[in-house]
Design an enzyme around this catalytic site. Structure first.
Site, PDB file in Angstrom:
ATOM      1  CE  LYS A  74      -3.676  13.385   9.952  1.00 19.34           C
ATOM      2  NZ  LYS A  74      -4.027  14.655   9.183  1.00 19.34           N
ATOM      3  CB  SER A 150      -0.505  15.937   8.421  1.00 20.48           C
ATOM      4  OG  SER A 150      -1.824  16.275   8.306  1.00 20.48           O
ATOM      5  CB  SER A 174      -3.361  16.825   5.998  1.00 19.18           C
ATOM      6  OG  SER A 174      -2.288  17.552   6.280  1.00 19.18           O
TER       7      SER A 174
HETATM    8  N1  GLN Z   1       0.751  20.685   4.936  1.00 19.24           N
HETATM    9  C1  GLN Z   1      -0.186  21.907   5.538  1.00 19.24           C
HETATM   10  C2  GLN Z   1       0.468  22.135   6.896  1.00 19.24           C
HETATM   11  O1  GLN Z   1       1.365  21.724   7.096  1.00 19.24           O
HETATM   12  C3  GLN Z   1      -1.463  21.155   5.929  1.00 19.24           C
HETATM   13  C4  GLN Z   1      -1.632  20.143   6.863  1.00 19.24           C
HETATM   14  C5  GLN Z   1      -2.847  19.650   7.018  1.00 19.24           C
HETATM   15  O2  GLN Z   1      -3.874  19.812   6.167  1.00 19.24           O
HETATM   16  N2  GLN Z   1      -3.204  19.108   8.314  1.00 19.24           N
HETATM   17  O3  GLN Z   1      -0.182  23.094   7.414  1.00 19.24           O
END
Ligand code: GLN
Length: 484
Positions: A74, A150, A174
């Site tokens: 990532k 994400s 995410s």
């Molecule tokens: N979807 C969540 C956010 O937008 C979690 C994102 C994540 O785990 N990095 O904060």
């Protein structure tokens, strides 16, 4: 061999390597070929470092636990000499990592080869990868849909057989939510289990790095390599790292599995709900005891998270000031304009929204009403889990309330998007571990099957237990073996 090496698991490749019929160079070449053939329509990769990867493969020591295995990374985990843009325009083409994150150092020591950077929501803020400032990533199961986020590039690359495995990060879901949407296995370790040194911080009290893989066995192999205390991360825990493979004997007889009533409410897609119930039935048939439990403060998790995460993000993202980090505009007339224009131009809408929200909840006069209050509610949420884990060994739920949604469907409604993480966020607030494993498909789209994930949560540092359960589930089913 007739099947492509890129479609195999880490374990299968290790067995192939042992026979001497294939070499690490064959594996890397095969994965690169698969990327060349298949990634253009999915768009999981931002860049690949083919030459260097082949060179590493030539020198790979296959006696090591991950010897010769290429892994996609990532785009917010630093790999020395590679770009690290965090999916953001503010860093794109301007930042190349000068060091390896601890997880990368450990992966390399275990013999793995970091092969390429995969897409993500900008600075990990989002649930669909649509917030990437660089490109759209599509779900390999249905190119009209998002891969989740994400860590959308991580899950899409593994599902599309353009990566053997991937490293993602999970602040509120995410790793688990994109795994649910793409039919992969995604493990969020307990807070502190894995070093965050070299992970670009979004919300430091919630972030964790973890694997996205084709099986729980592979997730255990990677966790074995990356877990443990790191002097460079004071929040990493000084607790023995077990061999996570050892608990995986398929035996879950007598294990107590909690079903929280707050996670089985209206609003869950009916196909998701029915797959989860069938999954739980499978666990019961394997000898587990299913117990009704309650996590009474669940309804506050999303709002608590969006106060704490944005507060921490507003501080963490201050470093992208276009002086040390970040692209700068060419024509500022003074220093304030330099900051203002560079940040306005470099950050996307969602990142700006969160910096503004985070700055607001921390500002004097509002700090007690929002930030301090949210910390108190966080404690209540954590206590819910502590109490629940007195009665049960693990907790099961859907990973997400729906299967993957269509590209563009939720972009204009941030609140709706925030609800995509309703079942994953509490684990980060509580610091516990969780895994998502495939448990079925939704067929709401006549042409495409859409994967569904079963979430298994365990107490802090009990990764062995959740891996044991997900592995037992995989041994009894074949959802994780399906490919788009
Ligand atoms: N979807 C969540 C956010 O937008 C979690 C994102 C994540 O785990 N990095 O904060």
């Amino acid at each position: 061999m007739s099947t492509s090496l890129a479609s195999l698991t880490i374990r299968q490749l290790q067995n192939e390597l042992k026979t001497g019929h294939i070499s690490p160079v064959d594996i890397v070449n095969d994965v690169i070929e698969s990327i060349n053939n298949k990634d253009s329509e999915v768009g999981a990769y931002l860049s690949i470092n083919a030459e260097e990867a082949i060179k590493s493969a030539k020198d790979a020591d296959t006696s090591k636990p991950l010897g010769g295995i290429p892994i996609s990374i990532k785009d917010l985990i630093n790999v020395e000499g590679q770009p690290c843009s965090c999916g953001s325009k503010i860093l794109k083409d301007s930042y190349v990592s000068t060091y390896d994150a601890t997880v990368i150092k450990k992966l390399k020591e275990a013999g793995a080869i970091p092969l390429g950077r995969v897409n993500m929501d900008e600075f990990a803020m989002g649930s669909s990868t649509e917030n990437s400032g660089i490109q759209i990533t599509k779900n390999p199961w249905d190119l009209k849909r998002i891969p989740g986020g994400s860590s959308g590039g991580s899950a899409a690359s593994v599902a599309n057989d353009t990566a053997i495995a991937s490293l993602g990060s999970d602040t509120g879901g995410s790793i688990r939510q994109p795994s649910s949407f793409c039919g992969t296995v995604g493990l969020k370790p307990s807070y502190g289990r894995v070093s965050r040194y070299g992970l670009v911080a979004f919300a430091s009290s919630l972030d964790q790095i973890g694997p996205v893989t084709k099986t729980s066995e592979d997730a255990a192999i990677i966790l074995n390599a990356i877990a443990g205390k790191d002097p460079l991360d004071s929040t990493s825990l000084d607790s023995d790292v077990p061999n996570y493979l050892e608990s995986m004997n398929g035996e879950i007889k007598g294990l107590r599995i909690g079903m929280p009533k707050e996670y089985f409410t209206d609003g869950i897609n009916p196909e998701v709900l029915s797959s989860i119930h069938k999954g739980i039935e499978t666990l019961r048939e394997l000898g587990a005891e299913i117990i009704d439990i309650s996590l009474p403060h669940t309804e506050f998790a999303v709002s608590t998270y969006y106060i704490i995460a944005t507060a921490e993000a507003s501080a963490n993202l201050a470093r992208f000031d276009a002086v040390r980090y970040g692209n700068r505009v060419s024509d500022p007339t003074n220093i304030i304009e330099h900051y203002r224009k560079s940040r306005a131009q470099g950050f996307g809408e969602e990142v700006k929204r969160r910096i503004i929200l985070g700055t607001y909840v921390l500002s004097s006069g509002y700090n007690d009403a929002y930030y301090v209050k949210a910390q108190k509610v966080r404690t209540l949420i954590r206590n819910d889990f502590t109490k629940a884990f007195e009665k049960v060994d693990v907790i099961v739920s859907p990973t997400a309330p729906t299967p993957a949604f269509k590209i563009g469907e939720m972009c204009n409604d941030p609140l709706q998007m925030y609800l995509a993480d309703i079942f994953t966020i509490a684990a980060n607030l509580a610091g516990i571990c969780g895994i998502s494993t495939p448990c079925g498909f939704a067929t709401e789209d006549a042409d495409n099957r859409l994967p569904i994930g079963l979430q298994i949560l365990g107490p802090a540092l009990q990764e062995s237990t959740i891996l044991k359960v997900s592995d037992a589930f995989e041994k009894a089913t074949d959802w994780h073996k399906q490919r788009p």
